[in-house]
Design a protein around this motif. Structure first.
Motif, PDB file in Angstrom:
ATOM      1  N   THR A 120       0.867  -1.172   0.000  1.00 40.20           N
ATOM      2  CA  THR A 120       0.000   0.000   0.000  1.00 40.20           C
ATOM      3  C   THR A 120       0.907   1.226   0.000  1.00 40.20           C
ATOM      4  O   THR A 120       1.941   1.245   0.672  1.00 40.20           O
ATOM      5  CB  THR A 120      -0.902   0.014   1.244  1.00 40.20           C
ATOM      6  OG1 THR A 120      -1.719  -1.161   1.232  1.00 40.20           O
ATOM      7  CG2 THR A 120      -1.792   1.238   1.262  1.00 40.20           C
ATOM      8  N   THR A 122       1.281   5.759  -0.416  1.00 38.66           N
ATOM      9  CA  THR A 122       0.752   7.117  -0.549  1.00 38.66           C
ATOM     10  C   THR A 122       1.886   7.975  -1.088  1.00 38.66           C
ATOM     11  O   THR A 122       2.967   8.019  -0.487  1.00 38.66           O
ATOM     12  CB  THR A 122       0.269   7.691   0.791  1.00 38.66           C
ATOM     13  OG1 THR A 122      -0.736   6.832   1.346  1.00 38.66           O
ATOM     14  CG2 THR A 122      -0.311   9.092   0.597  1.00 38.66           C
ATOM     15  N   TYR A 176      -6.125   7.617   2.449  1.00 34.87           N
ATOM     16  CA  TYR A 176      -5.122   8.064   1.486  1.00 34.87           C
ATOM     17  C   TYR A 176      -4.348   6.886   0.885  1.00 34.87           C
ATOM     18  O   TYR A 176      -3.295   7.072   0.285  1.00 34.87           O
ATOM     19  CB  TYR A 176      -4.154   9.048   2.152  1.00 34.87           C
ATOM     20  CG  TYR A 176      -4.818  10.339   2.573  1.00 34.87           C
ATOM     21  CD1 TYR A 176      -4.911  11.415   1.698  1.00 34.87           C
ATOM     22  CD2 TYR A 176      -5.393  10.462   3.832  1.00 34.87           C
ATOM     23  CE1 TYR A 176      -5.539  12.596   2.073  1.00 34.87           C
ATOM     24  CE2 TYR A 176      -6.026  11.642   4.217  1.00 34.87           C
ATOM     25  CZ  TYR A 176      -6.092  12.697   3.333  1.00 34.87           C
ATOM     26  OH  TYR A 176      -6.724  13.869   3.705  1.00 34.87           O
ATOM     27  N   GLU A 177      -4.898   5.690   1.048  1.00 36.71           N
ATOM     28  CA  GLU A 177      -4.219   4.492   0.537  1.00 36.71           C
ATOM     29  C   GLU A 177      -4.234   4.484  -0.992  1.00 36.71           C
ATOM     30  O   GLU A 177      -5.245   4.754  -1.628  1.00 36.71           O
ATOM     31  CB  GLU A 177      -4.909   3.223   1.068  1.00 36.71           C
ATOM     32  CG  GLU A 177      -4.778   3.026   2.568  1.00 36.71           C
ATOM     33  CD  GLU A 177      -5.781   3.820   3.381  1.00 36.71           C
ATOM     34  OE1 GLU A 177      -5.720   3.773   4.626  1.00 36.71           O
ATOM     35  OE2 GLU A 177      -6.639   4.499   2.763  1.00 36.71           O
ATOM     36  N   ASN A 178      -3.071   4.174  -1.563  1.00 36.41           N
ATOM     37  CA  ASN A 178      -2.906   4.050  -3.021  1.00 36.41           C
ATOM     38  C   ASN A 178      -3.368   5.301  -3.761  1.00 36.41           C
ATOM     39  O   ASN A 178      -4.029   5.236  -4.799  1.00 36.41           O
ATOM     40  CB  ASN A 178      -3.639   2.806  -3.541  1.00 36.41           C
ATOM     41  CG  ASN A 178      -3.066   1.530  -2.935  1.00 36.41           C
ATOM     42  OD1 ASN A 178      -1.876   1.446  -2.629  1.00 36.41           O
ATOM     43  ND2 ASN A 178      -3.910   0.542  -2.752  1.00 36.41           N
ATOM     44  N   ARG A 179      -2.987   6.431  -3.178  1.00 38.65           N
ATOM     45  CA  ARG A 179      -3.337   7.724  -3.765  1.00 38.65           C
ATOM     46  C   ARG A 179      -2.127   8.640  -3.812  1.00 38.65           C
ATOM     47  O   ARG A 179      -1.162   8.467  -3.069  1.00 38.65           O
ATOM     48  CB  ARG A 179      -4.432   8.413  -2.933  1.00 38.65           C
ATOM     49  CG  ARG A 179      -5.812   7.806  -3.053  1.00 38.65           C
ATOM     50  CD  ARG A 179      -6.799   8.516  -2.143  1.00 38.65           C
ATOM     51  NE  ARG A 179      -6.786   9.973  -2.345  1.00 38.65           N
ATOM     52  CZ  ARG A 179      -7.428  10.831  -1.547  1.00 38.65           C
ATOM     53  NH1 ARG A 179      -8.090  10.385  -0.490  1.00 38.65           N
ATOM     54  NH2 ARG A 179      -7.395  12.127  -1.795  1.00 38.65           N
ATOM     55  N   THR A 180      -2.191   9.632  -4.690  1.00 36.42           N
ATOM     56  CA  THR A 180      -1.221  10.722  -4.710  1.00 36.42           C
ATOM     57  C   THR A 180      -1.852  11.920  -4.030  1.00 36.42           C
ATOM     58  O   THR A 180      -2.999  12.279  -4.316  1.00 36.42           O
ATOM     59  CB  THR A 180      -0.825  11.081  -6.151  1.00 36.42           C
ATOM     60  OG1 THR A 180      -0.154   9.963  -6.744  1.00 36.42           O
ATOM     61  CG2 THR A 180       0.109  12.289  -6.172  1.00 36.42           C
ATOM     62  N   CYS A 181      -1.106  12.531  -3.118  1.00 38.69           N
ATOM     63  CA  CYS A 181      -1.641  13.612  -2.293  1.00 38.69           C
ATOM     64  C   CYS A 181      -0.777  14.861  -2.483  1.00 38.69           C
ATOM     65  O   CYS A 181       0.373  14.912  -2.030  1.00 38.69           O
ATOM     66  CB  CYS A 181      -1.644  13.167  -0.831  1.00 38.69           C
ATOM     67  SG  CYS A 181      -2.490  14.291   0.276  1.00 38.69           S
ATOM     68  N   SER A 249      -3.930  22.911  -4.141  1.00 36.05           N
ATOM     69  CA  SER A 249      -4.673  21.802  -3.543  1.00 36.05           C
ATOM     70  C   SER A 249      -5.082  22.192  -2.126  1.00 36.05           C
ATOM     71  O   SER A 249      -4.378  22.967  -1.461  1.00 36.05           O
ATOM     72  CB  SER A 249      -3.784  20.556  -3.503  1.00 36.05           C
ATOM     73  OG  SER A 249      -4.310  19.577  -2.632  1.00 36.05           O
TER      74      SER A 249
END
Length: 273
Positions: A120, A122, A176-181, A249
């Motif tokens: 997993t 981020t 926020y798992e497996n996401r770009t932040c 953002s």
């Protein structure tokens, strides 16, 4: 990040990794367990990551073998049983726009390694650091006119402290798992607006003058900067000019639970106004 993290969860649940554990003594004094680990030493990483659920993987120094070091860390994390890796990347609108030498290519490669790792992940995309503005526009920008190779480019910023606090929040939250932040102040500014902000804060007439990359490098060399450092800094200016940082953002605001510092607040802090 670690100092913020121990404000959210017990220090006994936090592990710090350092190449020189003696330098990490202040963290140990907070109750954090300090383990030896080096991105270039795979076995040390496996040992350091044992029993750890989430890792905050700070990207290695530019112009080193970043991809090799990051691959060591990701592979060791998988072997040690780590579940989730949070990686600090750099803000970019896309993978082609104004790549920054020594940074962008290895960031993209690392992100691809994480996606393929089965862990997993981020991806945190950091903006330009407000704390580093003096390197790009001058340490004397609050006293006199300044120049930079950024043209009419716009960029968002954030402070080290708020990005660290947000990193600690990411480690203690789900969603926020497996996401770009993308983390930044939530709006962009031109460097003319930075000059106007400094003028308002100081009461002095301060203006911004766009210059070429070549002129910027020559000016920094004349100040005694090593050529390699001047060229590296100019790469960030070129990326700003091309629009690579012209994206905002509100993720930082959500993670902090408050508005990030405004431009004036950041300038006041950076230039001790």
């Amino acid at each position: 990040v670690l100092r913020s993290l121990v404000q959210k969860i017990p220090a006994s649940e936090v592990v710090a990794m350092a190449r020189d554990t003696e330098k990490a003594r202040p963290l140990a004094e907070l109750g954090v367990e300090v383990r030896y680990g080096d991105y270039t030493d795979y076995d040390s990483l496996v040992a350091a990551f044992r029993g750890v659920e989430k890792i905050y993987l700070v990207s290695a120094v530019a112009f080193s073998d970043r991809i090799g070091q990051h691959q060591n860390a990701i592979t060791a994390a998988s072997r040690a049983g780590v579940r989730h890796v949070v990686y600090t990347s750099i803000q970019r609108i896309n993978d082609e726009l104004a790549p920054i030498e020594g940074v962008t290519e290895s960031d993209i490669a690392t992100e691809q390694l994480l996606v393929k790792s089965g862990l997993t992940y981020t991806m945190i995309q950091h903006p330009l650091y407000a704390d580093d503005l003096p390197f790009l526009i001058s340490a004397n920008a609050a006293k006199e006119d300044f120049s930079a190779p950024v043209g009419k480019g716009r960029a968002s910023f954030a402070t080290y402290a708020e990005l660290a606090e947000a990193g600690a929040s990411l480690l203690t939250q789900t969603g926020y798992e497996n996401r770009t932040c993308l983390l930044n102040a939530g709006q962009t500014w031109s460097f003319q607006e930075i000059a106007d902000g400094l003028a308002l804060l100081t009461g002095k007439a301060i203006s911004y003058q766009p210059i070429s990359v070549e002129a910027f490098i020559a000016a920094r060399e004349a100040e005694g900067w090593p050529t390699a450092v001047a060229k590296f800094l100019s790469g960030w200016g070129k990326a700003i000019d091309k629009g690579a940082f012209d994206q905002s953002s509100h993720a930082l605001e959500r993670l902090l639970g408050r508005k990030p510092k405004s431009l004036h607040e950041m300038l006041r802090k950076v230039y001790s106004l």
